[in-house]
Enzyme design. Structure first.
Site, mmCIF file in Angstrom:
data_model
loop_
_atom_site.group_PDB
_atom_site.id
_atom_site.type_symbol
_atom_site.label_atom_id
_atom_site.label_comp_id
_atom_site.label_asym_id
_atom_site.label_seq_id
_atom_site.Cartn_x
_atom_site.Cartn_y
_atom_site.Cartn_z
ATOM 1 N N VAL A 49 2.642 15.898 11.842
ATOM 2 C CA VAL A 49 2.319 16.830 12.925
ATOM 3 C C VAL A 49 0.808 16.965 13.049
ATOM 4 C CG1 VAL A 49 4.465 18.174 12.780
ATOM 5 C CG2 VAL A 49 2.505 18.840 11.366
ATOM 6 N N ILE A 105 -4.289 17.138 10.463
ATOM 7 C CA ILE A 105 -3.275 16.120 10.732
ATOM 8 C C ILE A 105 -2.449 15.939 9.469
ATOM 9 C CG2 ILE A 105 -2.801 13.703 11.242
ATOM 10 C CD1 ILE A 105 -5.032 13.611 13.151
ATOM 11 N N GLU A 106 -1.155 16.184 9.603
ATOM 12 C CA GLU A 106 -0.196 15.889 8.534
ATOM 13 C C GLU A 106 0.194 14.420 8.683
ATOM 14 O OE1 GLU A 106 1.611 17.499 6.148
ATOM 15 O OE2 GLU A 106 0.812 19.534 6.270
ATOM 16 N N VAL A 107 -0.378 13.568 7.844
ATOM 17 C CA VAL A 107 -0.184 12.128 7.955
ATOM 18 C C VAL A 107 1.185 11.775 7.371
ATOM 19 C CG1 VAL A 107 -1.143 9.859 7.463
ATOM 20 C CG2 VAL A 107 -2.673 11.839 7.665
#
Length: 467
Positions: free
Chosen positions: A358, A421-423
């Protein structure tokens, strides 16, 4: 906003199957804080699906469950030992076992006697290719030496262990730009706008450190040959902190091919006997002095989201805040949550986490309150989501509310346009979880993140304009 359904958690489980040890009994008096083989004996790792838990995420945190940064509709996921399933059900949750992972046999690496990186450390890796703290640090020093016209490495503080005289690490980063007089100086009134990227404030999220490593190389290797990167480095300063929590990462890397899933730092002064019921340290991403002690935090020192005894109690955070104040002037002078930063505010702060897939922007502490710059933040978030294929929104809109976070602090105190940023693996590539195979970095994560980082850096000159 339409919400992506994340990759089934089986992918997460497969990716972290090598991690037998979740929790550490206590910190040692040196940088090496590794679990003993007896601690690991016969401990399997379980991933539990908790049905409909998104609406009661706070309750999960209050019971001390290790809630993963992953969401499937309204279901959340919890990591733990066999006993966690019973604990979940006793607490009133509907929980089912997604995956059981038996502990592998492994031998931890030998303890290091020094943590002063040398050139030889640049090639030091664990778990198939991930760079150790010393390798990351040696890499930044090498880049600065090899590209003196572009790069400057710097130290901005000390880790908790080092500040207590227990070995530990310096806190290091690098600034990259086509240098002119005054560039890369610790002066908030810089001539160039600044894009800041940081990784591994949660130590076990090892993909993020690798993305930062590749970002550094991408910038210096493409100057003069890639017109986009050349223009960016001519106009913008790129600041990178690849490891914001080096003591925690040292705990992770001491597992070698079975990395320890340490989330927090190594500060055990508030609780050192957590055993399998918890984990030593303070969650640095809950410790910042912004809406401190609110959503998704705990007062239990062994809890995964332990906020610390007070706001900004952790030296890793106060050092980073000091760096931020040297990079940007305070532009959001109002104290209200809806007071905006001026339209001509410069700069982008981006922190990377994994593996929720997300894009997040302030406010993290509550999705029912929007910032005064919400339209611009949302527009940039939407474009980042389009590039990565990730949903975008405030934390509570796409994951869960969380207080005391990095991006809330940098926006709250300075007015800097800030993002997380949730990678993660949103393409079912078998690369989910905290510990994806190292091959996933070159084949999947870097190709996804590279254009997103370029786009974000291009917005640093005027993030609150033209959106």
């Amino acid at each position: 906003m339409a919400r992506r359904l994340p990759l089934p958690i089986g992918g997460v489980a497969a990716a972290i199957a090598a991690a037998a040890v979740l929790l550490l009994p206590q910190a040692a008096t040196t940088t090496t804080v590794a679990a003993t083989e007896s601690t690991q004996a016969a401990q399997a790792t379980f991933v539990y699906r908790v049905s409909g838990a998104q609406a009661s995420a706070e309750k999960l945190f209050s019971y001390g469950f290790d809630v993963m940064e992953e969401r499937d509709g309204n279901d959340l996921f919890v990591l733990g030992t066999a006993a966690e399933g019973d604990r979940l059900r006793q607490a009133g949750f509907t929980a089912s076992t997604e995956t059981v992972m038996n502990p592998p046999s492994w031998a931890p690496p030998k303890p290091r006697t020094t943590n002063a990186p040398t050139a030889a450390d640049a090639g030091e890796t664990y778990y198939g290719g991930y760079h150790t703290v010393n390798a990351q640090y040696a890499h930044m020093d090498q880049v600065a030496q090899q590209h003196p016209d572009l790069a400057t490495s710097f130290t901005y503080g000390q880790s908790w262990l080092k500040s207590k005289g227990k070995a530990g690490y310096d806190l290091k980063g690098i600034c990259i730009t086509k240098k002119q007089a005054g560039d890369c100086a610790l002066n908030p009134n810089s001539a160039k706008p600044r894009f800041f990227l940081m990784a591994q404030i949660h130590a076990r999220e090892i993909t993020t450190g690798d993305v930062a490593y590749r970002w550094i190389d991408y910038l210096v290797s493409n100057y003069g040959s890639n017109s986009t990167i050349t223009a960016l480095l001519n106009s913008t300063e790129m600041w990178v902190v690849p490891i914001a929590n080096p003591d925690g990462v040292d705990i992770v890397q001491q597992g070698g091919n079975s990395p320890n899933l340490q989330r927090k730092n190594a500060d055990n002064s508030h609780g050192s006997n957590c055993g399998f019921g918890g984990q030593i340290g303070v969650d640095l991403n809950r410790n910042y002095n912004t809406h401190f002690g609110g959503a998704s935090t705990s007062t239990d020192p062994c809890n995964e989201v332990y906020k610390g005894p007070s706001a900004d109690s952790e030296i890793e955070n106060t050092s980073l805040e000091g760096l931020f104040r040297n990079l940007w002037p305070a532009r959001r002078t109002g104290t209200g949550v809806t007071d905006p930063a001026p339209a001509d505010t410069k700069g982008i702060m981006m922190t990377m986490h994994s593996d929720g897939s997300v894009v997040i922007f302030p406010w993290d502490y509550s999705s029912s309150v929007h910032t005064g710059n919400d339209a611009s933040l949302r527009a940039i978030g939407k474009q980042l989501g389009s590039i990565t294929g990730y949903p975008y929104g405030q934390a509570g809109q796409v994951l869960y509310n969380a207080s005391g976070s990095t991006d809330d602090w940098s926006y709250d105190k300075l007015g800097v346009a800030s993002f997380t940023i949730e990678v993660g693996d949103n393409a079912n590539r078998g690369c989910s979880g905290f510990l994806p195979n190292y091959s996933c970095q070159a084949s999947f994560f870097w190709p996804k993140m590279q254009p997103a980082l370029v786009y974000a850096a291009q917005q640093a000159a005027a993030p609150y304009q033209n959106h």
